[in-house]
Design an enzyme around this catalytic site. Structure first.
Site, mmCIF file in Angstrom:
data_model
loop_
_atom_site.group_PDB
_atom_site.id
_atom_site.type_symbol
_atom_site.label_atom_id
_atom_site.label_comp_id
_atom_site.label_asym_id
_atom_site.label_seq_id
_atom_site.Cartn_x
_atom_site.Cartn_y
_atom_site.Cartn_z
ATOM 1 N N GLY A 66 45.067 41.087 33.825
ATOM 2 C CA GLY A 66 45.259 42.327 33.069
ATOM 3 C C GLY A 66 46.172 43.245 33.853
ATOM 4 O O GLY A 66 46.776 42.838 34.844
ATOM 5 N N LYS A 86 37.276 40.283 40.218
ATOM 6 C CA LYS A 86 38.498 40.992 39.833
ATOM 7 C C LYS A 86 39.207 41.424 41.111
ATOM 8 O O LYS A 86 38.653 42.210 41.892
ATOM 9 C CB LYS A 86 38.114 42.197 38.977
ATOM 10 N N ASP A 182 39.042 51.765 25.982
ATOM 11 C CA ASP A 182 39.845 50.538 25.796
ATOM 12 C C ASP A 182 39.008 49.432 25.162
ATOM 13 O O ASP A 182 39.031 48.284 25.616
ATOM 14 C CB ASP A 182 40.454 50.096 27.135
HETATM 15 N N1 LIG Z 1 32.797 38.731 34.265
HETATM 16 C C1 LIG Z 1 33.766 37.975 33.730
HETATM 17 N N2 LIG Z 1 33.523 36.688 33.413
HETATM 18 C C2 LIG Z 1 34.475 35.908 32.856
HETATM 19 N N3 LIG Z 1 35.741 36.326 32.593
HETATM 20 C C3 LIG Z 1 36.070 37.589 32.893
HETATM 21 C C4 LIG Z 1 35.094 38.485 33.475
HETATM 22 N N4 LIG Z 1 35.680 39.681 33.641
HETATM 23 C C5 LIG Z 1 36.956 39.543 33.198
HETATM 24 N N5 LIG Z 1 37.193 38.302 32.740
HETATM 25 C C6 LIG Z 1 38.469 37.797 32.177
HETATM 26 O O1 LIG Z 1 39.561 38.465 32.801
HETATM 27 C C7 LIG Z 1 40.322 39.216 31.834
HETATM 28 C C8 LIG Z 1 40.831 40.488 32.465
HETATM 29 O O2 LIG Z 1 39.712 41.295 32.859
HETATM 30 P P1 LIG Z 1 39.748 42.877 32.770
HETATM 31 O O3 LIG Z 1 39.975 43.277 31.341
HETATM 32 O O4 LIG Z 1 38.561 43.451 33.449
HETATM 33 O O5 LIG Z 1 41.083 43.163 33.618
HETATM 34 P P2 LIG Z 1 42.077 44.382 33.532
HETATM 35 O O6 LIG Z 1 43.130 44.136 34.534
HETATM 36 O O7 LIG Z 1 41.291 45.635 33.678
HETATM 37 O O8 LIG Z 1 42.625 44.255 32.031
HETATM 38 P P3 LIG Z 1 43.337 45.341 31.092
HETATM 39 O O9 LIG Z 1 44.804 45.151 31.263
HETATM 40 O O10 LIG Z 1 42.892 44.954 29.700
HETATM 41 O O11 LIG Z 1 42.852 46.695 31.481
HETATM 42 C C9 LIG Z 1 39.378 39.394 30.644
HETATM 43 O O12 LIG Z 1 40.049 39.553 29.411
HETATM 44 C C10 LIG Z 1 38.558 38.107 30.688
HETATM 45 O O13 LIG Z 1 39.274 37.061 30.071
#
Ligand SMILES: Nc1ncnc2c1ncn2[C@@H]1O[C@H](COP(=O)(O)OP(=O)(O)OP(=O)(O)O)[C@@H](O)[C@H]1O
Length: 388
Positions: A66, A86, A182
């Protein structure tokens, strides 16, 4: 970066999950830390599968990516379980946003009753200038599930179960005066990856029976609290992913808890139809689509629109559409959209009246007239489901 993301807190203040001291290059049980490498040019951590992330975690796969960073499937050698970590980009604004996310996750975890609704944080640590948040590992997102199913809609009974859980988590966040900002199918994960195959009503051109997958369990959890805002501030920034963005955000009227409710409305329509309700990347077209599906934008909202949104209106009272359209395709895209009640009738049979009524309540233009999450949970669509 939204202003809400720049509220910085110190690590000590936030860490309820017990952060370890900064990573040292130690020889690990099960291996060594990989040699130092520079981050990529976007500030993402560079890794190879099979490597260690601190001595505790072994990287197995990349689960998602993301704006904030990458989510890695890892093996936790201490607890002997799979986790999702993450790994946040090593850029100041994303590190700051990650600290807010950790704060929110810890607050949400305080109430036992709601733990099943939001992803659980296990701990966090700072590794080579990357904030790493360790989560329980969940299944695919509702978006991934739809995509793998060639965008075939979910049955209404399942949408009801998803909707109920989603609204319960939103009601809980709103009780804590937190605004997710979001909400979208990508940020709603099934707890389990298990699914079953069932015959689908659609047949392909050779008249062969098609199949679609359904999740074995309807349990879902909300993720991604990196953009969560606190309801004690003035909010004027642009938030939400385009398709799920509420009209008050586009019109620059300021936003609060009801912007989440609008997103929930858009999500429920998408789960029923298989397609995003407002598939657009442009403000005027977006507003035209909203009018097509829901009727005219109230005049009092148009009159209050900020100076940059005024250009979408004629004489300050009426949307400049189709005159202001950039292309003919854009006009066609708007025209082919169904009114909300017809869209619901196309996709739901027995519950269509109550579902349409619920959606009209979630998708009111005027934020103060929109249902609250708690009111939505009390709606007949959830209280008196029609027998199947
Ligand atoms: N606990 C989890 N278990 C499995 N997959 C996960 C988990 N957390 C996140 N993911 C995967 O990782 C992806 C990205 O996670 P997340 O949305 O938290 O990241 P982000 O960088 O904050 O994204 P965004 O650009 O939408 O803000 C999710 O869409 C999902 O596919």
């Amino acid at each position: 970066m939204e202003s809400s993301r720049s509220r910085k807190r110190t690590r000590q203040e936030l860490d309820g999950a017990g952060a370890p001291p900064p990573e040292r290059e130690v020889v690990a049980r099960g291996g060594v830390s990989p040699p130092w490498r520079d981050d990529d040019r976007d500030g993402h951590y560079v890794f190879d599968l099979g490597e260690n992330l601190t001595r505790r975690y072994k990287i197995l796969s990349k689960m998602g990516e993301g704006t904030f960073g990458r989510v890695l499937e890892c093996w936790d050698r201490d607890t002997r379980e799979y986790v999702a970590i993450k790994v946040v980009r090593s850029i100041r604004k994303y590190r700051d946003a990650a600290m807010i996310e950790i704060d929110v996750l810890n607050r949400l975890a305080e109430n036992e009753k709601y733990r099943p609704l939001c992803v659980q944080i296990q701990r966090w640590f700072d590794y080579r200038n990357h904030i790493c948040i360790v989560f329980e590992k969940l299944g695919p997102s509702l978006y991934d599930f739809l995509k793998r199913n060639r965008y075939q809609p979910f049955p209404v009974e399942l949408v009801r179960e998803f909707g109920r859980q989603l609204l319960e988590s939103v009601a809980y966040m709103h009780e804590l005066r937190l605004i997710h900002t979001d909400l979208k199918p990508e940020n709603i994960l099934l707890v389990s990856s298990e699914h079953i195959k069932v015959p689908s009503s659609k047949k392909n051109s050779q008249d062969e029976m098609h199949f679609k997958c359904l999740p074995k369990s309807s349990a879902i959890k909300l993720i991604d609290f990196g953009s969560t805002a606190f309801d004690n501030q003035e909010h004027n920034s642009i938030v939400s992913t385009r398709h799920y963005r509420a009209p008050e955000i586009i019109l620059g009227l300021g936003w609060s808890l009801p912007c989440d409710i609008w997103s929930v409305g858009c999500i429920l329509v998408e789960l029923c139809s298989g397609e995003a309700l407002f598939q657009t990347h442009e403000n005027l077209e977006h507003l035209a689509m909203m009018e097509r599906v829901l009727g005219p934008i109230p005049e009092h909202m148009i009159r209050k629109a900020n100076s940059s949104a005024q250009k979408y209106f004629k004489r300050g009272t009426r949307l400049n559409w189709p005159e202001g359209a950039v292309t003919r395709e854009s006009i066609r895209a708007v025209r082919k959209l169904h009114r909300l009640k017809d869209l619901v009738a196309k996709n739901a049979d027995h519950s269509r009246a109550s579902l349409a009524d619920l959606l009209y309540g979630l998708l009111r233009f005027e934020p103060s007239e929109r249902l609250t999450a708690q009111e939505a949970l009390d709606h007949p669509f959830f209280r008196n489901p029609a027998p199947t």
